[in-house]
Structures are given as C-alpha cells and as structure tokens.
Design a protein around this motif. Structure first.
Motif, mmCIF file in Angstrom:
data_model
loop_
_atom_site.group_PDB
_atom_site.id
_atom_site.type_symbol
_atom_site.label_atom_id
_atom_site.label_comp_id
_atom_site.label_asym_id
_atom_site.label_seq_id
_atom_site.Cartn_x
_atom_site.Cartn_y
_atom_site.Cartn_z
ATOM 1 N N TYR A 113 0.840 -1.206 0.000
ATOM 2 C CA TYR A 113 0.000 0.000 0.000
ATOM 3 C C TYR A 113 0.874 1.256 0.000
ATOM 4 C CZ TYR A 113 -2.773 3.824 1.923
ATOM 5 O OH TYR A 113 -3.354 5.053 2.133
ATOM 6 N N ALA A 114 1.898 1.263 0.860
ATOM 7 C CA ALA A 114 2.794 2.419 0.920
ATOM 8 C C ALA A 114 3.495 2.635 -0.416
ATOM 9 C CB ALA A 114 3.822 2.216 2.031
ATOM 10 N N SER A 115 3.902 1.548 -1.046
ATOM 11 C CA SER A 115 4.597 1.645 -2.322
ATOM 12 C C SER A 115 3.684 2.211 -3.408
ATOM 13 C CB SER A 115 5.119 0.262 -2.729
ATOM 14 O OG SER A 115 5.737 0.295 -3.992
ATOM 15 N N VAL A 116 2.458 1.711 -3.474
ATOM 16 C CA VAL A 116 1.549 2.096 -4.558
ATOM 17 C C VAL A 116 0.948 3.477 -4.342
ATOM 18 C CG1 VAL A 116 -0.635 1.511 -5.709
ATOM 19 C CG2 VAL A 116 1.002 -0.292 -5.126
ATOM 20 N N PHE A 117 0.489 3.766 -3.130
ATOM 21 C CA PHE A 117 -0.296 4.977 -2.905
ATOM 22 C C PHE A 117 0.479 6.127 -2.268
ATOM 23 C CE2 PHE A 117 -3.420 1.507 -2.936
ATOM 24 C CZ PHE A 117 -4.268 1.970 -3.937
ATOM 25 N N ILE A 118 1.599 5.836 -1.605
ATOM 26 C CA ILE A 118 2.358 6.912 -0.967
ATOM 27 C C ILE A 118 3.630 7.213 -1.749
ATOM 28 C CG2 ILE A 118 3.546 7.633 1.131
ATOM 29 C CD1 ILE A 118 1.607 5.928 2.736
ATOM 30 N N LEU A 119 4.459 6.189 -1.932
ATOM 31 C CA LEU A 119 5.721 6.417 -2.637
ATOM 32 C C LEU A 119 5.523 6.500 -4.146
ATOM 33 C CD1 LEU A 119 8.023 3.891 -0.725
ATOM 34 C CD2 LEU A 119 7.711 6.336 -0.290
ATOM 35 N N LYS A 120 4.539 5.761 -4.650
ATOM 36 C CA LYS A 120 4.334 5.636 -6.101
ATOM 37 C C LYS A 120 5.621 5.189 -6.776
ATOM 38 C CE LYS A 120 0.429 8.811 -6.470
ATOM 39 N NZ LYS A 120 0.225 8.932 -5.002
ATOM 40 N N ALA A 121 6.302 4.283 -6.108
ATOM 41 C CA ALA A 121 7.536 3.686 -6.627
ATOM 42 C C ALA A 121 7.506 2.200 -6.271
ATOM 43 C CB ALA A 121 8.764 4.358 -6.022
ATOM 44 N N TYR A 122 8.094 1.386 -7.132
ATOM 45 C CA TYR A 122 7.989 -0.058 -6.971
ATOM 46 C C TYR A 122 9.371 -0.700 -6.965
ATOM 47 C CZ TYR A 122 3.363 1.367 -8.481
ATOM 48 O OH TYR A 122 2.173 2.020 -8.586
ATOM 49 N N CYS A 123 9.535 -1.652 -6.069
ATOM 50 C CA CYS A 123 10.793 -2.379 -5.947
ATOM 51 C C CYS A 123 10.566 -3.804 -6.445
ATOM 52 C CB CYS A 123 11.259 -2.367 -4.486
ATOM 53 S SG CYS A 123 12.481 -3.623 -4.107
ATOM 54 N N PRO A 124 11.210 -4.212 -7.531
ATOM 55 C CA PRO A 124 11.002 -5.573 -8.054
ATOM 56 C C PRO A 124 11.287 -6.657 -7.017
ATOM 57 C CG PRO A 124 12.138 -4.228 -9.682
ATOM 58 C CD PRO A 124 12.081 -3.421 -8.431
ATOM 59 N N MET A 125 12.333 -6.458 -6.201
ATOM 60 C CA MET A 125 12.655 -7.465 -5.192
ATOM 61 C C MET A 125 11.545 -7.559 -4.145
ATOM 62 S SD MET A 125 15.446 -8.877 -6.093
ATOM 63 C CE MET A 125 14.800 -8.688 -7.754
ATOM 64 N N CYS A 126 10.945 -6.416 -3.816
ATOM 65 C CA CYS A 126 9.851 -6.418 -2.842
ATOM 66 C C CYS A 126 8.638 -7.161 -3.393
ATOM 67 C CB CYS A 126 9.463 -4.994 -2.473
ATOM 68 S SG CYS A 126 10.827 -3.990 -1.829
ATOM 69 N N LEU A 127 8.335 -6.916 -4.664
ATOM 70 C CA LEU A 127 7.195 -7.609 -5.279
ATOM 71 C C LEU A 127 7.430 -9.114 -5.332
ATOM 72 C CD1 LEU A 127 6.423 -5.137 -8.221
ATOM 73 C CD2 LEU A 127 5.228 -5.336 -6.031
ATOM 74 N N LEU A 128 8.687 -9.514 -5.552
ATOM 75 C CA LEU A 128 8.998 -10.935 -5.585
ATOM 76 C C LEU A 128 8.825 -11.571 -4.202
ATOM 77 C CD1 LEU A 128 9.891 -13.233 -7.370
ATOM 78 C CD2 LEU A 128 12.271 -12.600 -6.942
ATOM 79 N N THR A 129 9.257 -10.850 -3.160
ATOM 80 C CA THR A 129 9.058 -11.390 -1.804
ATOM 81 C C THR A 129 7.569 -11.448 -1.454
ATOM 82 O OG1 THR A 129 9.336 -9.184 -0.803
ATOM 83 C CG2 THR A 129 11.302 -10.563 -0.996
ATOM 84 N N ASP A 130 6.801 -10.469 -1.909
ATOM 85 C CA ASP A 130 5.351 -10.500 -1.667
ATOM 86 C C ASP A 130 4.733 -11.747 -2.307
ATOM 87 O OD1 ASP A 130 5.634 -8.108 -0.378
ATOM 88 O OD2 ASP A 130 4.803 -6.888 -2.010
ATOM 89 N N ALA A 131 5.141 -12.034 -3.536
ATOM 90 C CA ALA A 131 4.610 -13.203 -4.227
ATOM 91 C C ALA A 131 4.996 -14.488 -3.494
ATOM 92 C CB ALA A 131 5.129 -13.244 -5.667
ATOM 93 N N ALA A 132 6.230 -14.529 -2.969
ATOM 94 C CA ALA A 132 6.676 -15.718 -2.232
ATOM 95 C C ALA A 132 5.857 -15.909 -0.953
ATOM 96 C CB ALA A 132 8.159 -15.607 -1.910
#
Length: 395
Positions: A113-132
């Motif tokens: 939520y913080a990445s999408v709505f506050i930072l509006k920046a995305y970390c590929p490694m973070c998205l991969l850990t979320d998927a895991a």
C-alpha cells in the motif's frame, strides 16, 4: 502436509529468501557506496533505491529486507521440517506456517500500500518477496488440517519434543544466533536524525575523491554568485527521496554556510514527475506541478523555505487542493489560481533544461557539474562538498 506441498512451500521460501538477500545487498551498497547504481533502478517509478531510502525501507534503522530474509529462513526450516520431523510434530507445521504467513502477509500488504499509494515507486525485489509470501500462505492454508485454536497447546508440546532432539536444538540455536548477528552487525542508517553523518573510511573517501576528480563535468549556465561550490538539484516536491535528501542535507548546507558564508550555493530546478507540466513523465505525483508553482510564488513573499518544509513533511496526503490551501496559509500566496498558468511555464522551462541534461529521475544533483543521480548518504554529500572546496573547478 504432503511431500509435494512441503516442497512447493520450501521452493517459495527459497525464492523469497533469494529476493530478500538481494534486496539487503542493494540496501547495503546504497548505504556504503555513494557511486553504486542498483540494477533494479530502472526509472522513477521502478526503483529499489527510492523505496529503500524511504521511511518504509527500514524499521528501527534496520532494512526491512533483513527481517524478510529471517522470516523466509524460518519458513524454509519449517517446510523442511514437515518432511523430516517426528510425525506428532509434522501435522502441526502447516498451521505454524499458515499463522506466520498470515502475519507476514499483513506486513507485506501494508508495505505494498505504501509503495503504490504513498511512494508511487515499486521495488522488483519487494514484489517478488510479496509473491513468495502469498505462495507460502496459500500452500500452508490448504495443507492445514488441525484447528488453529489448538496451535498454542501444540506449540508447547512440540517445543518439548524439540528439546529432546540434539539436531533440532542445533538448528534452532544456529538460526537464532544467525538472525541476532545479522540484525546486530548489519550497517544501520544514521539514527541521529536528518543530517547526521558518520565519517567515511579512508577507502570510501579515496573512492569518492577519485570519482570527483575524474568524473565528467557538465557545464551549466547557472550563475555561481561568488560561490566556490555550485550544487544544482532537479527536484520533485512530492518525491520521497527528494524530501528525504532535503531534510538530510539541510544541516550540512547550514554548516558550510556558517563556516564559509557564501561559499556553497544550492540551486533548485523543478522536474515534477507529472504529465501536466513534464511531457517526459507519466502521472507519478499528481500534486507535483502545483507544488512547484506554490514554492515559486511563496518565494516572492520570502516564504519559500517554509513552503518547502510544509510540502516535504506532508507528502503522503498532498493533493492539488491541499497544496493550494498551504500556499495561502504557509506561503501567503493569495493569487495562486490567477498566476498558476504563467508560473507553470517557468516550471516547464526547468523541465526543458532537465531534458537537455538527460534527467530521468529525481532527485538528480549536479555538484560543480558532476552528475549524481539519486540521494547520496549524508557523509558522502558532505565529503563531496569538502572536496570541491579544496579543489575548485576551473572557472
């Protein structure tokens, strides 16, 4: 849990662990090496560095990726244990994994939520850990066959079984010791507040000086006004890294102004990541154009610094309307709407200059013409200014 389910859970845990370790490595390099460029810094929207340097990138000064890595090691051990542990313990492990992954998923969703709505920046490694985490959550949830309310009692029983197994004790001790050591000795971000800078090592200072001595210097048609060091910052007032660098560098700039009045000049140039005033960008920061105009108008009332302070400390809730209201309340601007269009053309002129200089993300600095993309740790920014004061470029 069947062997196939256990192997799948183990595979997801190992993928998450790999992503977490990679993220921790990148974060370490960002902290230790001012010249480091991450492979996952693709643009202003897809940027590991921007996420790691935000307030959501650390917890108690420790990178969030380390906590993620420790969680995935625990998940991997439990997954392996579901295949090798004693039968009376094995049936409880899916429940333990499901409970742990539920907590981890809650944290992951908050950070997403913080990445999408506050930072509006995305970390590929973070998205991969979320998927895991989601993978472990789904597999363990499907494999859990015991009531979750029985887990506390089962945990007490299973710990007694664990105490009777030398191998289990050794693995547990190694895990806890490794986790504690990693958290204790991984370099922390400065805890002394904005502008607090640790002293670079001799090797770090030498590397920085070598970079400053050999880097290409881009001529900028911006007056020095007598300054020995000219720093130009291309900025977006809704960009988290821009706000963080402003708060972090402000005491350093104040120090040099006190010690060497007029010797160091910081010039701000606008580069909002907003398609309304920057055709090179998508709508990353919806209030950025209004913010740039607000600061320009507030300067006419000698309230520019106060306006900047407000913007940088209210980024999460910034909207065009809230910026207009702050321009009135903080910047003493009473004619914002009437002057918006004309002032926006000045912002666009800065954007045009940024385009000529090949600006792709914010903040981007030019320290006496040396291009620095992103935010350096405070000690390196400080060291670069000190170096330039001792080695002024040819005029």
């Amino acid at each position: 849990m069947t062997k196939r389910a256990a192997l799948l859970a183990l595979a997801f845990a190992l993928v998450g662990l790999g992503a977490s370790v990679t993220a921790a490595y990148v974060h370490y390099q960002v902290l230790q090496n001012p010249l480091y460029t991450s492979f996952c810094d693709i643009n202003a929207t897809v940027s590991c560095t921007e996420v790691y340097q935000s307030r959501f990138g650390t917890l108690w000064g420790i990178p969030v990726s380390l906590f993620g890595g420790i969680w995935f090691v625990c998940a991997a051990l439990l997954s392996a244990g579901s295949m090798a542990a004693r039968p009376q313990v094995r049936e409880s492990i899916p429940g333990y994994l499901f409970a742990l992954s539920t907590l981890a998923l809650a944290a992951a969703l908050y950070l997403l939520y913080a990445s999408v709505f506050i930072l509006k920046a995305y970390c590929p490694m973070c998205l991969l850990t979320d998927a895991a985490i989601v993978g472990v959550f789904i597999i363990s949830g499907a494999a859990t066959s015991v009531p979750m309310t029985t887990l506390p009692g089962r945990l007490t029983r299973d710990l007694r079984v664990l105490a009777g197994s030398p191998l289990a004790i050794a693995v547990t001790v190694l895990f806890l010791a490794g986790a504690a050591t990693t958290l204790a000795f991984f370099p922390r971000e400065s805890s002394g507040g904005p502008g607090t800078a640790s002293t670079p090592t001799a090797d770090q200072r030498s590397e920085l000086e070598q970079f400053m001595a050999t880097a290409t210097r881009i001529p900028l048609i911006i007056p020095r006004v007598g300054a020995k060091v000219l720093i130009v910052k291309f900025n977006d007032f809704q960009c988290p890294a821009c706000g963080h660098s402003y708060l972090s560098y402000k005491p350093i700039l104040a120090k040099y102004e006190s010690q060497y009045p007029g010797a160091v000049r910081m010039v701000l140039r606008d580069y909002p990541l907003n398609a309304n005033c920057n055709s090179n960008s998508s709508m990353v920061h919806p209030a950025a154009c209004h913010a740039a105009v607000a600061v320009r108008l507030a300067r006419e009332h000698n309230r520019g610094e106060q306006m900047e302070d407000w913007l940088y400390t209210h980024q999460p809730e910034m909207t065009p309307d809230s910026v207009k209201q702050a321009a009135r309340d903080v910047g003493q601007v009473t004619d914002f709407d009437a002057r918006y269009a004309a002032t926006l053309e000045l912002v666009k002129a800065d954007v045009a200059l940024g385009t000529q200089l090949d600006i792709h993300s914010t903040p981007t600095f030019f320290i006496d013409g040396v291009k620095v993309e992103g935010e350096w740790a405070t000690q390196y920014f400080d060291e670069a200014i000190a170096y330039e004061l001792q080695h002024p470029p040819a005029q």
